[in-house]
Design a protein around this motif. Structure first.
Motif, short mmCIF file in Angstrom:
data_model
loop_
_atom_site.label_atom_id
_atom_site.label_comp_id
_atom_site.label_asym_id
_atom_site.label_seq_id
_atom_site.Cartn_x
_atom_site.Cartn_y
_atom_site.Cartn_z
N VAL A 236 -2.05 4.23 2.26
CA VAL A 236 -1.60 3.50 1.08
C VAL A 236 -2.59 3.77 -0.04
CG1 VAL A 236 -1.11 1.25 0.06
CG2 VAL A 236 -0.47 1.70 2.43
N LEU A 237 -2.07 4.14 -1.23
CA LEU A 237 -2.90 4.42 -2.39
C LEU A 237 -2.54 3.46 -3.52
CD1 LEU A 237 -2.52 8.33 -2.40
CD2 LEU A 237 -4.35 6.98 -1.36
N LEU A 238 -3.54 2.72 -3.99
CA LEU A 238 -3.34 1.83 -5.13
C LEU A 238 -3.69 2.59 -6.40
CD1 LEU A 238 -4.93 -1.49 -3.75
CD2 LEU A 238 -2.59 -0.64 -3.49
N GLU A 239 -2.66 2.99 -7.16
CA GLU A 239 -2.86 3.91 -8.28
C GLU A 239 -2.63 3.28 -9.65
OE1 GLU A 239 -0.24 7.12 -7.33
OE2 GLU A 239 -1.64 8.03 -5.91
N PRO A 248 -5.08 -5.75 -12.19
CA PRO A 248 -4.38 -4.71 -11.43
C PRO A 248 -3.04 -5.22 -10.93
CG PRO A 248 -6.22 -5.62 -10.17
CD PRO A 248 -6.35 -6.14 -11.56
N GLY A 249 -2.04 -4.34 -10.92
CA GLY A 249 -0.72 -4.75 -10.47
C GLY A 249 -0.69 -5.15 -9.01
N CYS A 250 -1.55 -4.54 -8.18
CA CYS A 250 -1.62 -4.88 -6.76
C CYS A 250 -3.08 -4.96 -6.36
CB CYS A 250 -0.89 -3.83 -5.91
SG CYS A 250 -0.98 -4.12 -4.13
N ARG A 314 2.46 4.84 -2.28
CA ARG A 314 1.73 4.72 -3.54
C ARG A 314 2.20 3.47 -4.29
NH1 ARG A 314 2.38 10.48 -3.34
NH2 ARG A 314 0.39 11.54 -3.58
N VAL A 315 1.26 2.74 -4.84
CA VAL A 315 1.58 1.60 -5.70
C VAL A 315 1.16 2.01 -7.11
CG1 VAL A 315 1.27 -0.86 -6.11
CG2 VAL A 315 1.10 0.04 -3.79
N ARG A 316 2.15 2.21 -7.98
CA ARG A 316 1.89 2.77 -9.31
C ARG A 316 2.89 2.21 -10.31
NH1 ARG A 316 6.14 6.03 -10.13
NH2 ARG A 316 7.04 7.19 -8.38
N ARG A 317 2.70 2.57 -11.56
CA ARG A 317 3.67 2.25 -12.60
C ARG A 317 4.77 3.31 -12.62
NH1 ARG A 317 2.95 -3.10 -14.08
NH2 ARG A 317 0.71 -3.51 -13.83
N ALA A 318 5.96 2.91 -13.03
CA ALA A 318 7.10 3.83 -13.03
C ALA A 318 6.88 4.98 -14.00
CB ALA A 318 8.37 3.08 -13.39
N HIS A 319 7.38 6.16 -13.61
CA HIS A 319 7.32 7.33 -14.49
C HIS A 319 8.41 7.23 -15.56
CE1 HIS A 319 4.46 8.96 -11.80
NE2 HIS A 319 5.29 9.34 -10.85
N PRO A 320 8.22 7.87 -16.71
CA PRO A 320 9.28 7.87 -17.74
C PRO A 320 10.58 8.45 -17.19
CG PRO A 320 7.21 8.68 -18.63
CD PRO A 320 7.01 8.57 -17.14
N ILE A 341 6.72 0.65 -5.75
CA ILE A 341 6.22 1.21 -4.49
C ILE A 341 6.86 2.58 -4.35
CG2 ILE A 341 5.93 0.82 -2.02
CD1 ILE A 341 4.80 -1.39 -3.78
N ALA A 342 6.06 3.59 -4.10
CA ALA A 342 6.56 4.96 -3.99
C ALA A 342 6.03 5.60 -2.71
CB ALA A 342 6.16 5.78 -5.21
N ASP A 343 6.70 6.67 -2.28
CA ASP A 343 6.18 7.44 -1.15
C ASP A 343 6.24 8.92 -1.50
OD1 ASP A 343 8.83 8.16 -0.92
OD2 ASP A 343 8.99 7.70 1.22
N GLY A 344 5.89 9.77 -0.52
CA GLY A 344 5.88 11.20 -0.79
C GLY A 344 7.26 11.76 -1.02
#
Length: 861
Positions: A236-239, A248-250, A314-320, A341-344
């Motif tokens: 798990v990556l907190l990005e 932080p969001g998470c 991955r925990v990140r902000r949404a891409h455009p 929440i995203a994955d590969g």
């Protein structure tokens, strides 16, 4: 709103003896959890288990086929009411005959039967009735009819024990089905305020019930043992490296893999029953377990199908331009502020859920799922709340996250869910576990022991203060003695406790709101209204009686108002106070004169169909002082010198009275049209206001925007203080505000006018002698105000003067160019006797001489 089944609540706290939904709701209300509704038993009356003995299918003319069923409902209930002529299949066993339209059962099945006298949800009373040629002596029930919702196996039709709603249940004919299906349990529904998210769980409500009653509380989280992990599980990556909302969001993310789950394993009956009573529909073992743990502990969870998940998470902000299909099968366009929440993924990084709101369809747990990854995390409240509102997607998860979730729960919740899946689904809990992120410690709050007493007004003992804070789970350090200061560290599940006042509120709540007396303040006798209050009311009433309607306008004005009213560039009325947070961006200033907001009000009224305008307003005006307002620290109450400095720097405010008059002064009649309001009426209105407050005004000609330069009157108090102006509005102003031609207006400093009036009105003796009337007409220069002539006459006549009134002003050839004639009516009276001709003549002579000496006036022949 959370629904609290009493049996579930009793797992965590000892209920009072004989406690029912009403008493539990009352106890929760006493600690601030408001009752929303009480849901009693869903079904009442004889609802029993029955065995199908015989089933005869009977086609009908309408193409429908019904079943004529003989059901054994136990020796106590088997007295049949149907007609003796009806066919009697299964006569060897006592039974009841019932018509049923469902076809998902066969002979030998155990079903649920509502006998006559039963009341189903609706309410829907059951009685014996004749239908399809038979007397149906009851009804064989479905889950929908009993209020249990759709069948968890997706099967349409009635309930059959061992399947669907009755999965795992066993009984005999005649057994009580209400207790068997949990339909007799009471449920309390409560309202949770935004600052008390912990009450969205049975754990939190049980703790509050313990506070209210003193019942022993057993923390379900304390009974969960989390073993040491053999290593990290799924990566798990907190990005979220640049937090949008300042945090932080998470802050923490826990993931646990459980493998080998039987996809056909049903949820235990007790779990399904509790979920149903709590207002959630049972779906499958994995989903039911995550929902159950969320309702029990308060930690939202999500389960991913491990076969569809591609590490790392991955925990990140949404891409455009990123899109996601959520579990409700709706495609959603993600926003750049959405935490996802995203994955590969198969082709690279992909979103598989909106963090804290809803998961995605790509990793949804299905009927074939055997391996799952359980997720429990701590997400930022603001981020979750905005995403839920942005996508119009409120969920049970977002309701909890946006109010704040205990950051110590994720590992405990994951372990509890994994154990339930292992126990009821045969799954194997992986020894590895992922736990990334850190939770900052709670900041301590300094609390003087007497703070609660000072704020609430109730004498709390030091012991009450400490005990109340320890009850809510806070760590209290310091001596519990009068005058001491405590150091209080709030518990992890109370993110709302951040300031001293929050702790004071908890003390007042737990000691009991009923201990706070409700005392009405005593009104001291003999005071009444102040002089200023009486003056303001009298002024408004005087104009209202004259026909002016009182209005209230907002004190905010645009920057262009000064130019619209024709103010010179150096006019002090341009020094307005600018607001840092105006209600409207185009109105950032506070008015410096009342006409700045009253004129737009007049225009608005005329624009809505009014043909004339006669309005008044009493309100405050402000002028910028130019002094910087000091901003004290928020850590403690400002010192007295700081408060004085703040007061001294505040912009001064004066209370003004203004009026706008235009158009016809009344309705027309057969006598003709009413006269229009004009400049003279504006001056008369000012005089009426002065008379109402006990003051006198001197009127002089003047020039001041927004008035007509030749028809503007300066209004002065007897001591020469400038009170205001009245007259006709400038034609440009009349046009700008779409007012009737030659509209008049006035504006007075009402505070100054009231102050100029004598505090005590001197009683004048009433003469019993007759008056003498005299008229005077003086020719003076056109520049001499009539008030100056009047003042000279008053001085000349002296004590004999009772009243003086200007009744005519004339200009023309008879008096010469640059001259005017002003005529006054005078009443003379003596307090000692009837005036003689000699006394009247002497007074007349003194009047003429005084006017001649003061203003060069000549008596007109």
């Amino acid at each position: 709103m959370p629904r609290i089944p009493l049996t579930w609540l009793a797992d965590h706290v000892a209920l009072r003896d004989g406690a029912d939904a009403e008493s539990v709701a009352a106890d929760l209300v006493s600690v601030g959890l408001e009752e929303e509704a009480i849901h009693g038993a869903q079904v009442t009356g004889p609802l029993v288990v029955g065995r199908v003995l015989a089933l005869v299918k009977e086609p009908q003319k309408n193409g429908k086929t019904i079943n004529w069923v003989r059901v054994d409902v136990g020796p106590e209930h088997n007295e049949a009411l149907d007609s003796p002529k009806d066919p009697q299949p299964g006569d060897e066993v006592p039974s009841r005959g019932i018509i049923c339209g469902a076809h998902n059962f066969v002979e030998g099945d155990l079903v649920v039967v509502s006998l006559p006298g039963t009341v189903l949800p609706g309410p829907f009373p059951i009685a014996a009735r004749k239908t399809y040629g038979h007397v149906s002596d009851g009804m064989i029930c479905s889950g929908e009819e009993l209020g249990l919702g759709p069948d968890p196996d997706g099967e349409d039709g009635i309930i059959v024990l061992g399947r669907g709603h009755a999965r795992g249940l066993d009984a005999q004919p005649g057994d009580d089905a209400i207790s068997l299906l949990g339909l007799g349990e009471e449920v309390v529904e409560i309202t949770v305020t935004p600052d008390r998210g912990y009450a969205f769980s049975m754990r939190g409500v049980a703790r509050e019930y313990s506070h209210a009653t003193g019942g022993a509380f057993t923390d379900p989280a304390a009974s969960i043992t989390v073993p040491e992990a053999s290593g990290p599980g799924v990566e798990v990556l907190l990005e979220d490296e640049a937090p949008i909302h300042g945090r932080p969001g998470c802050s923490r993310f826990v993931a646990q893999t459980v493998t080998g789950i039987d996809p056909q394993a049903p949820s235990p009956r007790w779990m399904q029953q509790r979920l149903t009573l709590a207002g959630m529909r049972p779906i499958s073992l994995v989903v039911d377990v995550t929902n159950y743990v969320m309702l029990d502990l308060g930690q939202p969870m999500h389960a991913y199908d491990a076969a569809q998940l591609v590490a790392p998470i991955r925990v990140r902000r949404a891409h455009p331009g990123e899109k996601l299909e959520t579990l409700d099968d709706k495609p959603r366009a993600l926003h750049g502020e959405d935490l996802v929440i995203a994955d590969g993924g198969g082709t690279g990084d992909r979103a598989i859920g909106i963090a804290g709101v809803m998961g995605g369809a790509s990793t949804e747990v299905s009927a074939a799922t055997t391996d799952v990854v359980l997720e429990a995390a701590t997400f930022d409240q603001v981020s979750v709340a905005r995403s839920a509102r942005r996508h119009r997607l409120p969920s049970e998860s977002s309701k909890r996250f946006e109010r704040g979730v205990d950051p110590q729960l994720p590992a405990l919740a994951v372990r509890r869910a994994a154990e339930l899946l292992a126990e009821h689904g045969g799954g194997t809990i992986a020894s590895e576990r992922t736990d990334v992120g850190t939770v900052p410690p709670r900041a301590a709050i300094s609390l003087p022991v007497d703070a609660a007493e000072r704020l609430v007004g109730v004498a709390y003992t030091p012991q009450q203060v400490v005990e109340s804070l320890e009850k809510i789970g806070a760590r209290v350090e310091g001596e519990a003695a009068a005058g001491s200061v405590l150091t209080v560290t709030p518990p992890s599940w109370r993110p709302d406790l951040r300031f001293r006042e929050d702790l004071v509120e908890e003390i007042a709540r737990l000691v009991g709101y009923e201990g706070i007396p409700s005392i009405l303040p005593q009104a001291p006798g003999g005071r009444g209204l102040t002089r200023a209050q009486r003056g303001r009311r009298s002024a408004a009433l005087a104009l209202a009686e004259w026909g002016l309607t009182e209005v209230t306008s907002y004190p905010f004005v645009p920057e262009g108002i000064f130019d619209a009213l024709g103010y010179p560039q150096d006019d002090e009325r341009r020094t307005a106070v600018r607001l840092l947070n105006p209600l409207a961006e185009d109105e950032p200033l506070l008015r410096t004169a009342l006409l700045q907001t009253l004129l737009p009000t007049a225009k608005r009224n005329l624009g809505r169909g009014q043909e004339a305008v006669a309005i008044q307003e009493i309100g405050t005006v402000s002028r910028a002082s130019g002094a910087a307002v000091p901003i004290p620290s928020a850590a403690a109450r400002p010192r007295e010198d700081e408060l004085r400095a703040i007061d001294a720097a505040m912009p001064p405010q004066r209370r003004h009275l203004a009026a706008v008059l235009g158009g016809a002064s009344g309705p027309g009649s057969w006598w003709g049209s009413a006269e229009d309001w004009g400049w003279a009426d504006a001056i008369e209105a000012a005089r009426r206001v002065a008379a109402a407050v006990g003051a006198r005004l001197e009127v002089r000609q003047d020039q001041l925007a927004p008035f007509h330069p030749g028809r503007c009157a300066q209004l002065l108090a007897e001591d020469g203080t400038l009170i205001g102006h009245a007259g006709e509005l400038h034609p440009r102003v009349v046009k700008a505000y779409s007012l009737p031609a030659r509209s008049g207006a006035l504006e007075l400093d009402l505070d100054a006018l009231i102050a100029s009036a004598p505090a005590v009105v001197r009683a004048e003796p009433v003469s019993t002698y007759p008056p003498a009337k005299e008229d005077f007409a003086f020719v003076v220069d056109a520049s001499v105000p009539a008030s100056a002539v009047e003042a000279a006459m008053v001085v000349g006549i002296g004590d004999l003067l009772e009243s003086i009134h200007l009744f005519d002003v004339y200009t023309g050839d008879q008096v010469g160019e640059g001259r005017k004639s002003v005529a006054f009516s005078v009443r003379l009276r003596s307090e000692t006797g009837t005036l003689t001709a000699e006394e009247i003549g002497a007074a007349r002579t003194r009047c003429i001489e005084a006017v001649s000496a003061a203003v060069g006036g000549e008596l007109r022949a």
